[in-house]
Design a protein around this motif. Structure first.
Motif, PDB file in Angstrom:
ATOM      1  N   LEU A 197       0.811  -1.224   0.000  1.00  0.00           N
ATOM      2  CA  LEU A 197       0.000   0.000   0.000  1.00  0.00           C
ATOM      3  C   LEU A 197       0.844   1.273   0.000  1.00  0.00           C
ATOM      4  CD1 LEU A 197      -2.672  -1.078   2.666  1.00  0.00           C
ATOM      5  CD2 LEU A 197      -2.853  -1.218   0.174  1.00  0.00           C
ATOM      6  N   CYS A 198       2.167   1.121   0.111  1.00  0.00           N
ATOM      7  CA  CYS A 198       3.037   2.293   0.272  1.00  0.00           C
ATOM      8  C   CYS A 198       3.216   3.029  -1.053  1.00  0.00           C
ATOM      9  CB  CYS A 198       4.393   1.856   0.820  1.00  0.00           C
ATOM     10  SG  CYS A 198       5.512   3.235   1.116  1.00  0.00           S
ATOM     11  N   THR A 199       3.048   4.358  -0.999  1.00  0.00           N
ATOM     12  CA  THR A 199       3.224   5.194  -2.198  1.00  0.00           C
ATOM     13  C   THR A 199       4.539   5.972  -2.148  1.00  0.00           C
ATOM     14  OG1 THR A 199       2.100   7.026  -1.119  1.00  0.00           O
ATOM     15  CG2 THR A 199       0.728   5.541  -2.457  1.00  0.00           C
ATOM     16  N   ALA A 200       5.319   5.735  -1.087  1.00  0.00           N
ATOM     17  CA  ALA A 200       6.601   6.447  -0.905  1.00  0.00           C
ATOM     18  C   ALA A 200       6.411   7.953  -0.767  1.00  0.00           C
ATOM     19  CB  ALA A 200       7.579   6.104  -2.018  1.00  0.00           C
ATOM     20  N   CYS A 201       5.319   8.353  -0.144  1.00  0.00           N
ATOM     21  CA  CYS A 201       5.094   9.788   0.062  1.00  0.00           C
ATOM     22  C   CYS A 201       6.059  10.366   1.092  1.00  0.00           C
ATOM     23  CB  CYS A 201       3.654  10.037   0.515  1.00  0.00           C
ATOM     24  SG  CYS A 201       3.302   9.459   2.190  1.00  0.00           S
ATOM     25  N   ARG A 202       6.626   9.516   1.916  1.00  0.00           N
ATOM     26  CA  ARG A 202       7.605   9.872   2.966  1.00  0.00           C
ATOM     27  C   ARG A 202       7.009  10.674   4.116  1.00  0.00           C
ATOM     28  NH1 ARG A 202      12.633  11.073  -0.992  1.00  0.00           N
ATOM     29  NH2 ARG A 202      11.034  12.268  -2.007  1.00  0.00           N
ATOM     30  N   GLY A 203       5.682  10.655   4.233  1.00  0.00           N
ATOM     31  CA  GLY A 203       5.060  11.323   5.384  1.00  0.00           C
ATOM     32  C   GLY A 203       5.572  10.747   6.693  1.00  0.00           C
ATOM     33  N   CYS A 204       5.782   9.428   6.716  1.00  0.00           N
ATOM     34  CA  CYS A 204       6.260   8.770   7.944  1.00  0.00           C
ATOM     35  C   CYS A 204       7.656   9.251   8.321  1.00  0.00           C
ATOM     36  CB  CYS A 204       6.242   7.251   7.751  1.00  0.00           C
ATOM     37  SG  CYS A 204       7.091   6.695   6.265  1.00  0.00           S
TER      38      CYS A 204
ATOM     39  N   PRO B 235      -1.049   7.936   5.246  1.00  0.00           N
ATOM     40  CA  PRO B 235      -2.384   8.108   4.666  1.00  0.00           C
ATOM     41  C   PRO B 235      -2.929   6.875   3.939  1.00  0.00           C
ATOM     42  CG  PRO B 235      -0.743   9.139   3.250  1.00  0.00           C
ATOM     43  CD  PRO B 235       0.006   8.525   4.394  1.00  0.00           C
ATOM     44  N   THR B 236      -2.138   5.824   3.814  1.00  0.00           N
ATOM     45  CA  THR B 236      -2.566   4.723   2.945  1.00  0.00           C
ATOM     46  C   THR B 236      -2.879   3.424   3.685  1.00  0.00           C
ATOM     47  OG1 THR B 236      -0.305   3.938   2.667  1.00  0.00           O
ATOM     48  CG2 THR B 236      -1.083   5.580   1.073  1.00  0.00           C
ATOM     49  N   GLY B 237      -2.615   3.389   4.984  1.00  0.00           N
ATOM     50  CA  GLY B 237      -2.816   2.127   5.719  1.00  0.00           C
ATOM     51  C   GLY B 237      -1.610   1.217   5.668  1.00  0.00           C
TER      52      GLY B 237
HETATM   53 FE1  SF4 Z   1       4.578   4.755   2.674  1.00  0.00          FE
HETATM   54 FE2  SF4 Z   1       2.800   5.511   4.556  1.00  0.00          FE
HETATM   55 FE3  SF4 Z   1       5.380   6.220   4.765  1.00  0.00          FE
HETATM   56 FE4  SF4 Z   1       3.834   7.337   2.872  1.00  0.00          FE
HETATM   57  S1  SF4 Z   1       3.589   7.549   5.102  1.00  0.00           S
HETATM   58  S2  SF4 Z   1       5.934   6.538   2.638  1.00  0.00           S
HETATM   59  S3  SF4 Z   1       2.529   5.601   2.322  1.00  0.00           S
HETATM   60  S4  SF4 Z   1       4.561   4.132   4.836  1.00  0.00           S
END
Ligand code: SF4
Ligand code: SF4
Ligand code: SF4
Length: 232
Positions: free
Chosen positions: A11-18, A154-156
């Motif tokens: 489910l990861c989009t690599a948005c890097r929010g984490c 945001p993606t679970g």
């Molecule tokens: Fe992936 Fe979630 Fe991190 Fe975005 S916040 S990079 S979707 S793990």
């Protein structure tokens, strides 16, 4: 009961929010980075970067495929770094959450032994010898909050809760994705409290996504020798 993460890389989009949320919560500085021809930034975990979304491009079944892997400490069930610290109070386990925690006293430890004991290549050293890594946002967890990286995802992809719940969620998601990705697997579930679901060979994501056989014992030579010398 120990807490655990379930990280569903499908489910990861690599948005890097984490990655950003981790820095914000811990008030950690940004890294000076350079253009290395990849979206992965910074290049690696550092003393000030506890979470890194690793990104690789692979040609799989003749298709260009992005593989994303939000890397962090696995809070191992039998943590080799903790064993290597020989139960000094520089590294300890929070018995309520299962978090493996590093203190300022890590400066007094042999940093290279601690770092090389980790099967997942996680801890990083500052110039003064202090060692750091993800702390499970233990302060947040003790106050009923989710870790910052989980709260912001945001993606679970990032999930957190009781270990049994996370294992069950992992098994459920594995069954769901198996039809499309027959090589999907959960990584090192018996050994860690951060459970990853991947759809391809784990080595395509990152050399240390799964503990390599060479580091599998996870115990530094010094500790291994001491164990061998112990009376039965
Ligand atoms: Fe992936 Fe979630 Fe991190 Fe975005 S916040 S990079 S979707 S793990
Ligand atoms: Fe220690 Fe490495 Fe396990 Fe984290 S992943 S608890 S640093 S051995
Ligand atoms: Fe960072 Fe907390 Fe997530 Fe660990 S649990 S990677 S310290 S935000």
């Amino acid at each position: 009961m120990a807490k655990a993460f379930f990280i569903d890389t499908t489910l990861c989009t690599a948005c890097r929010g984490c990655q950003v949320a981790c820095k914000q919560w811990h008030d950690l500085p940004a890294e000076i980075t350079t253009n290395r021809g990849t979206f992965q930034n910074p290049a690696d975990l550092t003393f000030s970067t506890y979470k890194l979304v690793r990104m690789t491009e692979e040609v799989i079944d003749k298709k260009l495929t992005w593989l994303f892997f939000p890397d962090q400490c696995r809070h191992c069930i039998e943590a080799p770094c903790l064993e290597t610290a020989e139960n000094s109070d520089a590294i300890y386990r929070d018995e309520d959450t299962g978090a493996i925690l590093y203190t300022i006293k890590t400066k007094e430890l042999d940093a290279e032994s601690i770092i090389s004991s980790c099967p997942y290549n996680i801890p990083r050293k500052a110039e003064d010898g202090t060692i750091s890594k993800c702390d499970m946002c233990n302060d947040r967890v003790h106050n009923g909050l989710k870790p910052a990286c989980v709260a912001t995802c945001p993606t679970g992809t990032m999930n957190f809760g009781e270990r049994e719940e996370m294992l069950a969620l992992g098994e459920k998601r594995l069954a769901e994705v198996k039809e499309k990705f027959p090589n999907a697997s959960l990584l090192d579930t018996d050994e860690v409290n951060v459970i990853y679901l991947v759809t391809h060979d784990s080595r395509l994501y990152h050399e240390y996504a799964m503990a390599p056989q060479s580091r599998k014992s996870g115990i530094s030579r010094k500790v291994a020798l001491r164990k061998m010398m112990k009376p039965f």
